[in-house]
Design a protein around this motif. Structure first.
Motif, PDB file in Angstrom:
ATOM      1  N   ASN A  53      10.773  22.484  53.296  1.00  0.00           N
ATOM      2  CA  ASN A  53      11.070  23.754  53.439  1.00  0.00           C
ATOM      3  C   ASN A  53      12.727  23.992  53.438  1.00  0.00           C
ATOM      4  OD1 ASN A  53       8.246  24.930  53.853  1.00  0.00           O
ATOM      5  ND2 ASN A  53       8.411  23.723  55.753  1.00  0.00           N
ATOM      6  N   TYR A  54      13.482  22.955  53.451  1.00  0.00           N
ATOM      7  CA  TYR A  54      14.841  23.163  53.518  1.00  0.00           C
ATOM      8  C   TYR A  54      15.480  22.309  52.407  1.00  0.00           C
ATOM      9  CZ  TYR A  54      14.400  25.152  58.284  1.00  0.00           C
ATOM     10  OH  TYR A  54      14.167  25.805  59.405  1.00  0.00           O
ATOM     11  N   ARG A  55      16.758  22.251  51.960  1.00  0.00           N
ATOM     12  CA  ARG A  55      17.240  21.415  51.180  1.00  0.00           C
ATOM     13  C   ARG A  55      17.480  20.033  51.861  1.00  0.00           C
ATOM     14  NH1 ARG A  55      23.035  22.637  48.240  1.00  0.00           N
ATOM     15  NH2 ARG A  55      23.024  21.139  46.629  1.00  0.00           N
ATOM     16  N   GLN A  56      16.761  19.178  51.100  1.00  0.00           N
ATOM     17  CA  GLN A  56      16.627  17.691  51.549  1.00  0.00           C
ATOM     18  C   GLN A  56      18.132  16.916  51.784  1.00  0.00           C
ATOM     19  OE1 GLN A  56      13.667  15.426  49.861  1.00  0.00           O
ATOM     20  NE2 GLN A  56      12.163  16.739  49.934  1.00  0.00           N
ATOM     21  N   SER A  57      19.117  17.369  51.052  1.00  0.00           N
ATOM     22  CA  SER A  57      20.485  16.644  51.084  1.00  0.00           C
ATOM     23  C   SER A  57      21.197  17.565  52.270  1.00  0.00           C
ATOM     24  CB  SER A  57      21.108  16.743  49.753  1.00  0.00           C
ATOM     25  OG  SER A  57      21.373  18.045  49.525  1.00  0.00           O
ATOM     26  N   SER A  58      20.895  18.495  52.935  1.00  0.00           N
ATOM     27  CA  SER A  58      21.576  19.201  53.683  1.00  0.00           C
ATOM     28  C   SER A  58      21.084  19.075  55.127  1.00  0.00           C
ATOM     29  CB  SER A  58      21.542  20.738  53.548  1.00  0.00           C
ATOM     30  OG  SER A  58      22.138  21.073  52.277  1.00  0.00           O
ATOM     31  N   HIS A  59      21.887  18.819  56.182  1.00  0.00           N
ATOM     32  CA  HIS A  59      21.380  18.457  57.427  1.00  0.00           C
ATOM     33  C   HIS A  59      22.430  19.286  58.580  1.00  0.00           C
ATOM     34  CE1 HIS A  59      19.151  14.804  56.270  1.00  0.00           C
ATOM     35  NE2 HIS A  59      19.978  14.728  55.390  1.00  0.00           N
ATOM     36  N   PRO A  60      22.232  20.587  58.377  1.00  0.00           N
ATOM     37  CA  PRO A  60      22.854  21.421  59.442  1.00  0.00           C
ATOM     38  C   PRO A  60      22.465  21.329  60.706  1.00  0.00           C
ATOM     39  CG  PRO A  60      21.379  22.915  58.130  1.00  0.00           C
ATOM     40  CD  PRO A  60      21.424  21.488  57.505  1.00  0.00           C
ATOM     41  N   GLY A  61      23.461  21.233  61.728  1.00  0.00           N
ATOM     42  CA  GLY A  61      23.036  20.994  63.281  1.00  0.00           C
ATOM     43  C   GLY A  61      22.818  22.291  63.651  1.00  0.00           C
ATOM     44  N   PRO A  62      22.590  22.424  64.844  1.00  0.00           N
ATOM     45  CA  PRO A  62      22.246  23.608  65.918  1.00  0.00           C
ATOM     46  C   PRO A  62      23.585  24.418  66.034  1.00  0.00           C
ATOM     47  CG  PRO A  62      22.207  21.637  67.390  1.00  0.00           C
ATOM     48  CD  PRO A  62      22.701  21.058  65.911  1.00  0.00           C
ATOM     49  N   ASP A  63      24.617  24.034  66.068  1.00  0.00           N
ATOM     50  CA  ASP A  63      25.961  24.545  66.314  1.00  0.00           C
ATOM     51  C   ASP A  63      26.578  25.093  64.863  1.00  0.00           C
ATOM     52  OD1 ASP A  63      25.376  24.402  69.100  1.00  0.00           O
ATOM     53  OD2 ASP A  63      26.021  22.023  68.822  1.00  0.00           O
ATOM     54  N   GLY A  64      27.097  26.093  64.961  1.00  0.00           N
ATOM     55  CA  GLY A  64      27.795  26.655  63.718  1.00  0.00           C
ATOM     56  C   GLY A  64      26.802  27.051  62.904  1.00  0.00           C
ATOM     57  N   TYR A  65      27.064  27.659  61.323  1.00  0.00           N
ATOM     58  CA  TYR A  65      26.557  28.284  60.715  1.00  0.00           C
ATOM     59  C   TYR A  65      26.547  27.724  59.322  1.00  0.00           C
ATOM     60  CZ  TYR A  65      26.169  31.313  64.512  1.00  0.00           C
ATOM     61  OH  TYR A  65      26.399  32.085  65.824  1.00  0.00           O
ATOM     62  N   PHE A  66      25.321  27.752  58.653  1.00  0.00           N
ATOM     63  CA  PHE A  66      25.333  27.062  57.259  1.00  0.00           C
ATOM     64  C   PHE A  66      24.971  28.077  56.127  1.00  0.00           C
ATOM     65  CE2 PHE A  66      23.868  23.795  54.334  1.00  0.00           C
ATOM     66  CZ  PHE A  66      24.991  22.715  54.478  1.00  0.00           C
ATOM     67  N   GLY A  67      25.438  28.072  54.999  1.00  0.00           N
ATOM     68  CA  GLY A  67      24.713  28.963  53.924  1.00  0.00           C
ATOM     69  C   GLY A  67      24.749  27.895  52.653  1.00  0.00           C
ATOM     70  N   GLU A  68      23.728  28.293  51.986  1.00  0.00           N
ATOM     71  CA  GLU A  68      23.599  27.489  50.658  1.00  0.00           C
ATOM     72  C   GLU A  68      23.758  28.551  49.714  1.00  0.00           C
ATOM     73  OE1 GLU A  68      22.815  24.645  50.354  1.00  0.00           O
ATOM     74  OE2 GLU A  68      21.697  23.745  51.872  1.00  0.00           O
ATOM     75  N   GLY A  69      24.858  28.337  48.966  1.00  0.00           N
ATOM     76  CA  GLY A  69      25.495  29.329  47.930  1.00  0.00           C
ATOM     77  C   GLY A  69      26.317  30.570  48.428  1.00  0.00           C
ATOM     78  N   VAL A  70      25.876  30.945  49.440  1.00  0.00           N
ATOM     79  CA  VAL A  70      26.503  32.091  49.886  1.00  0.00           C
ATOM     80  C   VAL A  70      26.501  32.313  51.313  1.00  0.00           C
ATOM     81  CG1 VAL A  70      24.531  33.866  49.530  1.00  0.00           C
ATOM     82  CG2 VAL A  70      26.925  34.833  49.641  1.00  0.00           C
TER      83      VAL A  70
END
Length: 440
Positions: A53-70
């Motif tokens: 369900n997520y991008r397999q190469s991305s591993h965002p942690g619980p802190d901070g924010y993460f956007g794919e493309g925007v």
């Protein structure tokens, strides 16, 4: 807190009370929403969920924010800062936002453009960006989605030919304005063996002819980038499967109680086979294709062509389009959202819905009305700009929790309307609601 390795500072936003951050998820099922600054973002609750369900190469942690493309930051003073990949549709640029005192620092791992929109809500600013992005790419206007009925939420993978015929008859007797009758998972022998029917669909072509004979369009479900471990496809053509850098087939997840592999459509043999599958269905008169779990076409791995994942994914969609023709309707599901722009007609903008409100595992990518509501609202700005938004199926039978609220949500999205109840089992309210939403 600092940015992750590989991310460079691209923008800084001075923020005050009321500031918010918008996270955009990679694919249909990935959570997408706006958070009050400081609120913890949704993250996968298991490795299986992350893989599917997520991008397999991305591993965002619980802190901070993460956007794919925007990613967007509302500064609390009336302006929204939209930070997006310079080419959001053909690249896979990732963005981070971290809070440093009264400043939000935005980083990216590729080239971006910043758009500051004063006096705007986050959704309004994102829609303004989306309109500009479509114009810059020279893309045509989004096409509306036809109304449809889908077998999934009533019959799941156990659907039979008789179930389709019963609902086809109900559409006629109830005078429901359904354009497309879409056969979902359950008609094929295995995941990947699309032209080999299951025991309950011995004459799939004859069923398609019956649907069309009723004056309706025929639709079908496929997961074209998947090959199940039990499939003949995987057994007979292991060289068509995406490879690890060190060799061996690359797992793309686990579902249907089996391991799944990603099909490398850059391999000439796999490409020819997939073109044959889609062109065969098109030759039968099928002109609505729900292609599911297609993020499997954009996972990292060694491809025959050497293409990067996003390029390979987009090339795969072009292959499918070439097989079905320009007038067929393609619904992308489990789809990398921004890389699909210009290549699909409608797209699932959320997790699957469900007969219950909350997800069983608490993960906001898991089937449930709650998860579906979250991301569909977060991606509402895309509707009619990038494609027709699909909020997932209209299910309003008596067994559905909060069915009035779910129906109101599907109506509010204003995109695809796909009924997925056993039509003869609807009560008066469910039937009237279904008829009203299907009537445009």
């Amino acid at each position: 807190m600092s940015l992750s390795p590989g991310f460079d500072v691209v923008h800084e936003v001075a923020v005050s009370d009321g500031a918010e951050v918008f996270e955009h998820g990679w694919q249909s099922f990935s959570p997408t929403t706006t958070y009050a600054l400081g609120a913890r973002p949704h993250r996968p609750t298991s490795e299986r969920n992350r893989m599917l369900n997520y991008r397999q190469s991305s591993h965002p942690g619980p802190d901070g924010y993460f956007g794919e493309g925007v990613l967007a930051v509302s500064d609390g003073a009336g302006s929204v800062h939209v930070v997006a990949a310079e080419d959001p549709f053909t690249t896979g640029v990732r963005l981070q936002a971290v809070v440093s005192g009264s400043v939000v620092v935005v980083g990216a791992d590729g080239p971006v453009a910043v758009r500051v929109v004063p006096g705007s809500s986050v959704q309004e600013a994102l829609r303004s960006w989306a309109v500009s992005a479509v114009a810059a790419a020279g893309l045509p206007a989004a096409r509306p989605a036809p109304t449809a009925w889908c077998s999934w939420y009533e019959y799941w993978g156990g659907v039979r030919r008789e179930d389709i015929v019963e609902n086809l008859s109900a559409m006629r007797s109830l005078e429901l304005p359904v354009d497309v009758v879409q056969i979902d998972d359950g008609y094929s022998a295995e995941i990947g063996d699309w032209l080999t029917p299951s025991a309950t669909f011995a004459d799939l072509r004859g069923l398609v002819e019956q649907i069309r004979g009723e004056g309706r369009r025929a639709g079908i479900w496929l997961a074209p980038f998947f090959a199940g471990a039990r499939s003949r496809l995987a057994a007979e053509h292991p060289d068509w499967l995406l490879r690890h850098p060190h060799g061996g087939a690359l797992h793309a997840g686990n579902n249907w109680n089996q391991d799944l592999y990603s099909l490398d459509l850059s391999h000439p043999g796999a490409a020819e086979w997939m073109h044959t599958v889609f062109s065969t269905f098109a030759s039968w008169g099928i002109d609505y294709f729900k292609i599911d779990f297609i993020a499997a076409g954009a996972i990292p791995g060694v491809r025959a062509s050497g293409a990067d994942p996003v390029t390979a994914y987009r090339d795969g969609l072009r292959l499918i389009r070439s097989a079905v023709g320009p007038s067929a309707h393609i619904l992308g599901c489990g789809a990398p959202v921004l890389p699909s722009v210009g290549l699909v007609d409608s797209i699932r903008v959320s997790a699957d819905t469900g007969h219950t409100f909350a997800p069983d595992d608490g993960d906001m990518c898991s089937p449930s009305q709650e998860a579906a509501l979250l991301s569909a609202r977060g991606r509402q700005f895309m509707n009619g700009v990038f494609f027709a938004n699909d909020p997932d199926c209209l299910i309003v039978g008596p067994k559905v929790e909060n069915r009035d609220a779910w129906a109101a949500h599907v109506e509010a999205v204003g995109g695809a309307v796909v009924s997925s109840d056993r039509l003869a089992g609807l009560d008066d309210w469910g039937l009237e609601t279904t008829r009203r939403l299907l009537t445009r």
